[in-house]
Design a protein around this motif. Structure first.
Motif, PDB file in Angstrom:
ATOM      1  N   UNK A   1      23.506  17.097  44.421  1.00  0.00           N
ATOM      2  CA  UNK A   1      21.882  17.182  45.584  1.00  0.00           C
ATOM      3  C   UNK A   1      21.366  15.939  44.739  1.00  0.00           C
ATOM      4  N   UNK A   2      20.535  15.797  46.313  1.00  0.00           N
ATOM      5  CA  UNK A   2      19.452  14.473  45.809  1.00  0.00           C
ATOM      6  C   UNK A   2      18.131  14.694  45.822  1.00  0.00           C
ATOM      7  N   UNK A   3      17.659  13.666  44.183  1.00  0.00           N
ATOM      8  CA  UNK A   3      16.160  14.374  44.082  1.00  0.00           C
ATOM      9  C   UNK A   3      15.325  13.518  45.029  1.00  0.00           C
ATOM     10  N   UNK A   4      14.208  14.054  45.037  1.00  0.00           N
ATOM     11  CA  UNK A   4      12.834  13.204  45.383  1.00  0.00           C
ATOM     12  C   UNK A   4      13.048  11.674  44.287  1.00  0.00           C
ATOM     13  N   UNK A   5      12.547  10.713  45.309  1.00  0.00           N
ATOM     14  CA  UNK A   5      12.353   9.360  44.815  1.00  0.00           C
ATOM     15  C   UNK A   5      13.295   8.875  43.222  1.00  0.00           C
TER      16      UNK A   5
ATOM     17  N   UNK B   1      12.953   7.449  49.086  1.00  0.00           N
ATOM     18  CA  UNK B   1      11.777   6.594  49.288  1.00  0.00           C
ATOM     19  C   UNK B   1      11.841   5.821  48.433  1.00  0.00           C
ATOM     20  N   UNK B   2      11.436   4.676  48.675  1.00  0.00           N
ATOM     21  CA  UNK B   2      10.695   3.701  47.454  1.00  0.00           C
ATOM     22  C   UNK B   2       9.866   2.432  48.599  1.00  0.00           C
ATOM     23  N   UNK B   3       9.620   1.154  47.438  1.00  0.00           N
ATOM     24  CA  UNK B   3       8.655   0.253  47.766  1.00  0.00           C
ATOM     25  C   UNK B   3       9.562  -0.942  47.527  1.00  0.00           C
ATOM     26  N   UNK B   4      10.360  -1.316  46.769  1.00  0.00           N
ATOM     27  CA  UNK B   4      10.860  -2.310  46.014  1.00  0.00           C
ATOM     28  C   UNK B   4      12.208  -2.798  46.940  1.00  0.00           C
TER      29      UNK B   4
END
Length: 222
Positions: free
Chosen positions: A49-53, A83-86
């Motif tokens: 699995x791949x978690x949030x953030x 999800x990421x802003x970078x």
């Protein structure tokens, strides 16, 4: 394995290869510590699995980042895993896993993908239902792979630019899916010490992103 194994590489490592070493989880702490990382390869492991953030604490702000997770045991990907802003994702390779859904691509405002991004889900058992339809009809990310079920859609490509059969045939079945809305996303992009706030409008009917304003270029230190 821990970050001590990579001492002295935090400012120079570009490509991290952790293929085939029996990993059961995504090594977030290790991968996040490299400032110039452009590519991480985690093929042939046992990740389920791949978690949030997943990318939230990554120090790199590279705009064409690549992740490869081929031949793992993935069954679940959180909708905010990417999800990421970078950084911005050029490609995510998820071939040969156990995924049944591409629902993790459902929210364009929360993801690190661009119009040029490519997500490869070939050789998974993707269920082409109305959730899948709502993702591919926007065409905001290129998807490689095919429908596995139900049988009436089996073999149809998930990229409507190449094979539009699923999009066309599922339209009536998925008529309740709202495809006339316009989604406006506020995103922060960082590059070379600068930060910009960009408003992105996604017209689902037109299947395009339009950048309607760019504002507040400011010097920032990351």
């Amino acid at each position: 394995m821990n970050t001590d194994s990579f001492t002295g590489l935090d400012r120079s490592l570009i490509r991290l290869n952790l293929n085939g070493i029996g990993l059961a989880t995504f090594p977030i702490e290790i991968a996040a510590s490299f400032r110039k990382l452009r590519q991480i390869e985690l093929d042939d492991n046992k990740i389920t699995s791949l978690p949030a953030d997943l990318l939230k604490d990554f120090l790199t702000s590279f705009q064409k980042f690549r992740i490869s997770l081929k031949n793992n045991r993935l069954t679940t990907i959180d909708p905010r895993a990417f999800s990421t802003a970078r950084l911005r994702l050029e490609s995510v390779d998820l071939q040969n896993n156990k995924l049944t859904s591409i629902g993790f691509l459902a929210d364009p405002c929360s993801l690190a993908f661009t119009l040029e991004s490519y997500v490869n889900v070939q050789h998974n058992r993707i269920n082409c239902d109305c959730d899948t339809y709502s993702v591919i009809v926007t065409e905001y990310v290129h998807i490689g792979g095919r429908c596995a079920k139900p049988s009436r859609y089996s073999g149809y490509l998930l990229n409507p630019l190449i094979d539009s059969r699923f999009e066309i045939e599922a339209a009536s079945e998925c008529s309740h899916v709202n495809i006339t809305s316009v989604v406006t996303c506020e995103r922060d992009y960082t590059s070379d010490g600068y930060k910009s706030s960009v408003t992105v409008t996604l017209c689902v009917v037109c299947s395009i992103f339009v950048i309607i304003s760019t504002k507040s270029w400011t010097n920032s230190i990351y």
